[in-house]
Design a protein around this motif. Sequence first.
Motif, PDB file in Angstrom:
ATOM      1  N   LEU A   1       0.817  -1.213   0.000  1.00 57.03           N
ATOM      2  CA  LEU A   1       0.000   0.000   0.000  1.00 57.03           C
ATOM      3  C   LEU A   1       0.852   1.264   0.000  1.00 57.03           C
ATOM      4  O   LEU A   1       0.434   2.296  -0.536  1.00 57.03           O
ATOM      5  N   ARG A   2       2.042   1.205   0.592  1.00 53.48           N
ATOM      6  CA  ARG A   2       2.963   2.369   0.534  1.00 53.48           C
ATOM      7  C   ARG A   2       3.394   2.640  -0.894  1.00 53.48           C
ATOM      8  O   ARG A   2       3.506   3.806  -1.315  1.00 53.48           O
ATOM      9  N   LEU A   3       3.665   1.580  -1.645  1.00 55.64           N
ATOM     10  CA  LEU A   3       4.046   1.752  -3.058  1.00 55.64           C
ATOM     11  C   LEU A   3       2.908   2.402  -3.840  1.00 55.64           C
ATOM     12  O   LEU A   3       3.142   3.257  -4.701  1.00 55.64           O
ATOM     13  N   LEU A   4       1.674   2.016  -3.511  1.00 54.47           N
ATOM     14  CA  LEU A   4       0.505   2.586  -4.183  1.00 54.47           C
ATOM     15  C   LEU A   4       0.301   4.038  -3.777  1.00 54.47           C
ATOM     16  O   LEU A   4       0.054   4.910  -4.623  1.00 54.47           O
ATOM     17  N   LYS A   5       0.444   4.310  -2.487  1.00 55.89           N
ATOM     18  CA  LYS A   5       0.203   5.666  -1.974  1.00 55.89           C
ATOM     19  C   LYS A   5       1.219   6.671  -2.510  1.00 55.89           C
ATOM     20  O   LYS A   5       0.880   7.822  -2.786  1.00 55.89           O
ATOM     21  N   THR A   6       2.457   6.240  -2.646  1.00 56.14           N
ATOM     22  CA  THR A   6       3.526   7.141  -3.139  1.00 56.14           C
ATOM     23  C   THR A   6       3.582   7.174  -4.662  1.00 56.14           C
ATOM     24  O   THR A   6       4.514   7.729  -5.245  1.00 56.14           O
ATOM     25  N   GLU A   7       2.575   6.560  -5.315  1.00 56.12           N
ATOM     26  CA  GLU A   7       2.420   6.560  -6.771  1.00 56.12           C
ATOM     27  C   GLU A   7       3.600   5.927  -7.507  1.00 56.12           C
ATOM     28  O   GLU A   7       3.929   6.308  -8.618  1.00 56.12           O
ATOM     29  N   LYS A   8       4.224   4.950  -6.871  1.00 56.24           N
ATOM     30  CA  LYS A   8       5.256   4.185  -7.562  1.00 56.24           C
ATOM     31  C   LYS A   8       4.629   3.098  -8.425  1.00 56.24           C
ATOM     32  O   LYS A   8       5.262   2.598  -9.355  1.00 56.24           O
ATOM     33  N   ILE A   9       3.377   2.732  -8.096  1.00 56.96           N
ATOM     34  CA  ILE A   9       2.618   1.771  -8.897  1.00 56.96           C
ATOM     35  C   ILE A   9       1.185   2.250  -9.023  1.00 56.96           C
ATOM     36  O   ILE A   9       0.709   3.045  -8.215  1.00 56.96           O
ATOM     37  N   SER A  10       0.498   1.768 -10.062  1.00 54.71           N
ATOM     38  CA  SER A  10      -0.920   2.097 -10.239  1.00 54.71           C
ATOM     39  C   SER A  10      -1.771   1.113  -9.455  1.00 54.71           C
ATOM     40  O   SER A  10      -1.270   0.095  -8.959  1.00 54.71           O
ATOM     41  N   ASN A  11      -3.048   1.409  -9.381  1.00 55.50           N
ATOM     42  CA  ASN A  11      -3.963   0.529  -8.662  1.00 55.50           C
ATOM     43  C   ASN A  11      -4.036  -0.847  -9.332  1.00 55.50           C
ATOM     44  O   ASN A  11      -4.098  -1.883  -8.670  1.00 55.50           O
ATOM     45  N   LYS A  12      -3.986  -0.835 -10.673  1.00 54.53           N
ATOM     46  CA  LYS A  12      -4.018  -2.106 -11.409  1.00 54.53           C
ATOM     47  C   LYS A  12      -2.794  -2.948 -11.091  1.00 54.53           C
ATOM     48  O   LYS A  12      -2.887  -4.158 -10.832  1.00 54.53           O
ATOM     49  N   VAL A  13      -1.632  -2.321 -11.088  1.00 56.75           N
ATOM     50  CA  VAL A  13      -0.390  -3.038 -10.784  1.00 56.75           C
ATOM     51  C   VAL A  13      -0.409  -3.529  -9.343  1.00 56.75           C
ATOM     52  O   VAL A  13       0.046  -4.638  -9.045  1.00 56.75           O
ATOM     53  N   ALA A  14      -0.944  -2.689  -8.444  1.00 57.20           N
ATOM     54  CA  ALA A  14      -1.026  -3.095  -7.037  1.00 57.20           C
ATOM     55  C   ALA A  14      -1.832  -4.384  -6.902  1.00 57.20           C
ATOM     56  O   ALA A  14      -1.447  -5.293  -6.156  1.00 57.20           O
ATOM     57  N   LYS A  15      -2.946  -4.488  -7.643  1.00 52.77           N
ATOM     58  CA  LYS A  15      -3.768  -5.698  -7.578  1.00 52.77           C
ATOM     59  C   LYS A  15      -3.049  -6.898  -8.190  1.00 52.77           C
ATOM     60  O   LYS A  15      -3.161  -8.026  -7.695  1.00 52.77           O
ATOM     61  N   ASP A  16      -2.287  -6.644  -9.254  1.00 50.82           N
ATOM     62  CA  ASP A  16      -1.510  -7.732  -9.860  1.00 50.82           C
ATOM     63  C   ASP A  16      -0.438  -8.236  -8.898  1.00 50.82           C
ATOM     64  O   ASP A  16      -0.232  -9.447  -8.763  1.00 50.82           O
ATOM     65  N   ILE A  17       0.238  -7.303  -8.242  1.00 48.89           N
ATOM     66  CA  ILE A  17       1.275  -7.685  -7.268  1.00 48.89           C
ATOM     67  C   ILE A  17       0.643  -8.429  -6.094  1.00 48.89           C
ATOM     68  O   ILE A  17       1.185  -9.412  -5.604  1.00 48.89           O
ATOM     69  N   PHE A  18      -0.513  -7.932  -5.640  1.00 48.71           N
ATOM     70  CA  PHE A  18      -1.236  -8.568  -4.542  1.00 48.71           C
ATOM     71  C   PHE A  18      -1.540 -10.039  -4.870  1.00 48.71           C
ATOM     72  O   PHE A  18      -1.307 -10.936  -4.053  1.00 48.71           O
ATOM     73  N   ASN A  19      -2.022 -10.284  -6.092  1.00 47.53           N
ATOM     74  CA  ASN A  19      -2.324 -11.654  -6.517  1.00 47.53           C
ATOM     75  C   ASN A  19      -1.071 -12.512  -6.590  1.00 47.53           C
ATOM     76  O   ASN A  19      -1.118 -13.712  -6.293  1.00 47.53           O
ATOM     77  N   GLU A  20       0.036 -11.892  -6.975  1.00 49.26           N
ATOM     78  CA  GLU A  20       1.324 -12.606  -7.021  1.00 49.26           C
ATOM     79  C   GLU A  20       1.791 -12.938  -5.604  1.00 49.26           C
ATOM     80  O   GLU A  20       2.328 -14.023  -5.353  1.00 49.26           O
ATOM     81  N   MET A  21       1.588 -12.020  -4.684  1.00 46.29           N
ATOM     82  CA  MET A  21       1.991 -12.239  -3.288  1.00 46.29           C
ATOM     83  C   MET A  21       1.228 -13.407  -2.652  1.00 46.29           C
ATOM     84  O   MET A  21       1.737 -14.075  -1.756  1.00 46.29           O
ATOM     85  N   LEU A  22       0.010 -13.637  -3.130  1.00 46.43           N
ATOM     86  CA  LEU A  22      -0.807 -14.718  -2.574  1.00 46.43           C
ATOM     87  C   LEU A  22      -0.229 -16.100  -2.870  1.00 46.43           C
ATOM     88  O   LEU A  22      -0.460 -17.049  -2.133  1.00 46.43           O
ATOM     89  N   ILE A  23       0.532 -16.202  -3.972  1.00 46.13           N
ATOM     90  CA  ILE A  23       1.036 -17.518  -4.377  1.00 46.13           C
ATOM     91  C   ILE A  23       2.555 -17.644  -4.231  1.00 46.13           C
ATOM     92  O   ILE A  23       3.115 -18.692  -4.534  1.00 46.13           O
ATOM     93  N   THR A  24       3.210 -16.576  -3.764  1.00 48.06           N
ATOM     94  CA  THR A  24       4.663 -16.627  -3.541  1.00 48.06           C
ATOM     95  C   THR A  24       4.972 -16.049  -2.160  1.00 48.06           C
ATOM     96  O   THR A  24       4.119 -15.458  -1.511  1.00 48.06           O
TER      97      THR A  24
END
Length: 471
Positions: free
Chosen positions: A371-394
């Motif tokens: 969420l810090r990466l999202l808040k500081t605009e280093k990633i978009s909301n779409k990318v944040a959700k993609d990373i979140f899904n990746e975190m679930l399986i790794t």
Amino acid sequence: MNDKYEVIIGLEVHVQLKTKSKCFCSCPVEFGGLPNTNVCPVCLGLPGTLPVLNRKAVELAIKAGLALNCQIIQKSSFARKHYFYPDLPKGYQITQYKEPLAVNGYIEIEDSKIRVRRLHLEEDSGKSMHCGTETLVDFNRCGVPLIEVVTEPDIKSPEQTVQVLQVLRQILRYLDVSDCDMEKGHFRCEPNISLRKVGEKKLGVRTELKNLNSLRSVREGLQFEIERQKKILDNNEEVIQETLFWDEQTKTAGSMRGKEESEDYRYFPEPDLPVLVISQSEIERIKKSLPLMPWQRKAILISNYGLSENTAEIIVETKEFVDYFEETLKEINDPHLVANWLVTEVRGILNEKGILIQDFSISPSKLAELLRLLKTEKISNKVAKDIFNEMLITDKTATEILNLKDLTLVDDEDLLFNTVKEVLQENPEVVAKYKAGKTTVISYLIGQVQKKTKGKLKPQKIQEAIIKQLE
């Protein structure tokens, strides 16, 4: 519902206490053990054995009584409740009768107070299992400590009954008094139902429903029994006082036996257990140990963090969920962002997998990093959700996935201009709708640009570029 009759419902709820050993012996309490392995001469009721009261069970019962606004009785006693059934090897159950542990409490639901008549300690019976033409008995559950919560007949509908049970279960889980798992028999509800004509003072003849293994069964069972009693009364016939057995398959209730009264059980004082004496200092000690209740934590979320009532209600649903929220908040001070992700993304995964937050694979600190990466605009909301899904399986963190896949937001004007131009050319119908005044379609165009650039451009800049090119 027919306004001719008033529905009157009272509850008897049996709750298995979260102890390691049984109520009157040291046998372990566990679900799913091999039949008749967690037993000893005491819980099997063999001659010459004596019960010894479990101190932890008493403490948990007092906790529950205090949280339900009850008066804790400093001198309570045990009794023998006699009935003969294969799952009760002693021929009686040790319970509390005339002198219960706690009395005169209440449960608040919305704008109503449902009075709690009493809360008392008792032991569980065994479990009969029907296998074809044979009935087998597992005594593992014999002697497991329970509290029985008895309400006054203050409940007016099946829906209100479910609300009461939800609030009661939530309170007991917050206290860590019980897991309240209905499927495992840790939280068993037996409602008493009667009908009377509107305006009458005298209560109607009541029936009791058993074998309700879920809140849905409680609602369906009560609805069935209410309709059954209405038909009987409409025909000027009398309702028989009896215990009914709910059949989950047929969604009907059948007669089990005549409804017993207290004299049928031949209660008398338990001679092998002394009076249970609780000092005022002990009650005060336990009272100080009580955690904040759901409604208290909800008020904090609304007043301290500015969350909406609906969002706060979802977050305090379980103690572990609100704990997760506050742990995440320690790492990133943005209550609304954290709450939004918890009630949408995280809760969505919990529901999809049928797990609890304590079984969720992403820790509060790892979610906060994302969420810090999202808040500081280093990633978009779409990318944040993609990373979140990746975190679930790794086991990888958000930063590791971001660096590995090169998903950081870029500020590339040429890429932005060319991609927007390409998307507009590929979607003439959408462009026409926008120009015709349906401006909401711009979200679709933004999504297409994000898809082509793998979420590496800021949504705000994409929107500005689309509007500029359209004009």
